[in-house]
Design a protein around this motif. Structure first.
Motif, PDB file in Angstrom:
ATOM      1  N   ASP A 194       0.813  -1.217   0.000  1.00 30.86           N
ATOM      2  CA  ASP A 194       0.000   0.000   0.000  1.00 30.86           C
ATOM      3  C   ASP A 194       0.851   1.273   0.000  1.00 30.86           C
ATOM      4  O   ASP A 194       0.315   2.381   0.044  1.00 30.86           O
ATOM      5  CB  ASP A 194      -0.969   0.014   1.180  1.00 30.86           C
ATOM      6  N   GLY A 195       2.180   1.118  -0.040  1.00 30.83           N
ATOM      7  CA  GLY A 195       3.074   2.262  -0.108  1.00 30.83           C
ATOM      8  C   GLY A 195       3.730   2.639   1.199  1.00 30.83           C
ATOM      9  O   GLY A 195       4.655   3.463   1.214  1.00 30.83           O
ATOM     10  N   ALA A 196       3.277   2.080   2.321  1.00 31.91           N
ATOM     11  CA  ALA A 196       3.812   2.441   3.631  1.00 31.91           C
ATOM     12  C   ALA A 196       5.269   2.015   3.769  1.00 31.91           C
ATOM     13  O   ALA A 196       5.667   0.943   3.301  1.00 31.91           O
ATOM     14  CB  ALA A 196       2.977   1.803   4.735  1.00 31.91           C
ATOM     15  N   HIS A 227       8.822   8.116   7.169  1.00 36.24           N
ATOM     16  CA  HIS A 227       8.202   7.574   5.966  1.00 36.24           C
ATOM     17  C   HIS A 227       8.521   8.466   4.776  1.00 36.24           C
ATOM     18  O   HIS A 227       8.920   7.987   3.697  1.00 36.24           O
ATOM     19  CB  HIS A 227       6.690   7.482   6.202  1.00 36.24           C
ATOM     20  N   ARG A 273       3.846   5.949  -4.467  1.00 40.83           N
ATOM     21  CA  ARG A 273       2.958   5.132  -3.633  1.00 40.83           C
ATOM     22  C   ARG A 273       3.050   5.546  -2.166  1.00 40.83           C
ATOM     23  O   ARG A 273       2.045   5.523  -1.438  1.00 40.83           O
ATOM     24  CB  ARG A 273       3.302   3.645  -3.781  1.00 40.83           C
ATOM     25  N   TRP A 317      -0.030   6.986   0.100  1.00 42.54           N
ATOM     26  CA  TRP A 317      -0.400   6.467   1.423  1.00 42.54           C
ATOM     27  C   TRP A 317      -0.722   7.625   2.359  1.00 42.54           C
ATOM     28  O   TRP A 317      -1.725   7.597   3.089  1.00 42.54           O
ATOM     29  CB  TRP A 317       0.744   5.619   1.994  1.00 42.54           C
ATOM     30  N   ARG A 332      -4.117   9.212   1.420  1.00 41.22           N
ATOM     31  CA  ARG A 332      -5.284   8.387   1.755  1.00 41.22           C
ATOM     32  C   ARG A 332      -5.581   8.387   3.242  1.00 41.22           C
ATOM     33  O   ARG A 332      -6.746   8.260   3.637  1.00 41.22           O
ATOM     34  CB  ARG A 332      -5.066   6.943   1.288  1.00 41.22           C
ATOM     35  N   HIS A 333      -4.560   8.520   4.073  1.00 43.44           N
ATOM     36  CA  HIS A 333      -4.741   8.284   5.509  1.00 43.44           C
ATOM     37  C   HIS A 333      -4.550   9.545   6.345  1.00 43.44           C
ATOM     38  O   HIS A 333      -4.408   9.453   7.571  1.00 43.44           O
ATOM     39  CB  HIS A 333      -3.795   7.173   5.960  1.00 43.44           C
TER      40      HIS A 333
END
Length: 358
Positions: free
Chosen positions: A35-37, A51, A69, A73, A76-77
């Motif tokens: 998911d890119g994390a 990150h 990516r 992340w 999105r979060h």
């Protein structure tokens, strides 16, 4: 798959060969979740600042899709107030382990987004990430104090912590300049951000009493230079004044006095600060001095205790340590995006009000 040809610009004598750079980049990619994390390492936590640092290293190595990516992340979060939590277990957005909201963690997305844009020229990316950057900056500036410094964080219940950290505020200074560059690129001027950045710069340069005393930590020593608030003679004076206290010849940079402990991340960041000052030779010496931290597989130990029971400590190989090394090497090697972000090219200057410039 990263190849030695891709990482030729990351070759630095006594620091990285092309093959070693390729190995390190591959090790970073192996940690990244689908998911890119980019957690510190798998099974440990992710924090938004580190990150982003690791994502920037991927861009410096030409791994632009993987870096994108990582930024997706974050988009999105992001919390509704523009923040992120301070830590997520293994990068799982549904498992925050520290619900504090740290201002410098949230601001740093602007540095990464600007770096990625300079590395790729992708206008669509900067358009997609603008709402994320805007919300993050607004969250951070709601913590700015009357003296210009930025409050450390909000507690998990939203209570602001007004005490300011010099390292954090210096990092935010760089982030705000990158955010202003993004705004200018999009032709959406943000005069309030300019005023806030100028006030913050003045606090960093002229009012140490407005920050908690963390002078035992090497980051408080060099971060005003790395973050671009101190330049020229003032930067050189600051670095020279504490050099012998923090630099351990042949081993790296202490994390905190008086502990006999050198750390890779702080060493690489000092090297970047030296490069910013135009002292590439000393920057190279620092990077060469920490090669004892390189582990099999291409990652780097967080630190080394050099007295008593000598040992690598803690026993962890972190993405942000490898990331900081790749970014320092990229700057010394002339990578255009990294040079621009840390060297200040295309970043706004002269934001400190005339009344405060003295």
């Amino acid at each position: 798959m990263t190849t030695p040809e891709q990482t030729e610009h990351l070759v630095l004598p006594g620091v990285l060969t092309a093959e070693q750079a390729t190995e390190t980049v591959a090790a970073l990619l192996a940690v990244q979740r689908e998911d890119g994390a980019l957690p510190w390492f798998r099974g440990h936590h992710l924090d938004p600042w580190d990150h982003t640092e690791a994502a920037m290293a991927l861009d410096a190595a030409g791994e632009h899709a993987a870096a994108e990516r990582a930024y997706e992340w974050l988009a999105r979060h992001q919390n509704k107030d523009g923040s992120w939590y301070a830590a997520y277990h293994d990068g799982d957005p549904d498992r925050p382990t520290d619900r504090g909201l740290e201002s410098n963690f949230c601001a740093y997305v602007a540095v990464g987004v600007w770096h990625h844009y300079l590395a790729t020229g992708d206008d669509g990316f900067i358009d997609r990430m603008w709402p994320t950057v805007y919300a993050a900056v607004e969250f951070v500036l709601r913590l700015q104090q009357p003296g210009g410094q930025i409050g450390w964080k909000r507690e998990s219940d939203g209570t602001p912590v007004d005490d300011a950290l010099l390292t954090g505020s210096s990092s935010i200074h760089q982030a705000l300049r990158c955010a202003l560059a993004i705004a200018e690129q999009r032709e959406e001027p943000q005069p309030d951000w300019e005023l806030a950045t100028g006030a913050l710069a003045h606090a960093i340069r002229s009012h140490p009493e407005r920050f908690l005393d963390k002078s035992r930590y090497s980051m408080d020593w060099y971060y005003p230079v790395l973050g671009g608030a101190l330049t020229g003679a003032a930067a050189k004076e600051r670095i020279e004044e504490a050099w012998d206290r923090f630099v351990v010849p042949g081993l790296g940079v202490r994390c905190v006095l008086p502990n006999p402990w050198v750390t890779g991340g702080e060493s690489c960041e000092l090297a970047l600060a030296l490069w910013v000052m135009g002292e590439s030779d000393r920057a190279l010496e620092i990077l060469q001095s920490i090669q004892h931290l390189r582990a099999e597989g291409g990652m780097y130990w967080t630190g080394y205790v050099f007295e008593g029971n000598r040992a690598f400590w803690p026993e962890e190989l972190t993405t942000w340590t490898a990331g900081s090394l790749l970014l320092a090497v990229a700057a010394l090697g002339g990578d255009e995006a990294t040079v621009a972000v840390f060297g200040g090219e295309r970043l706004p200057t002269g934001l400190e009000p005339d009344c405060c410039a003295a």
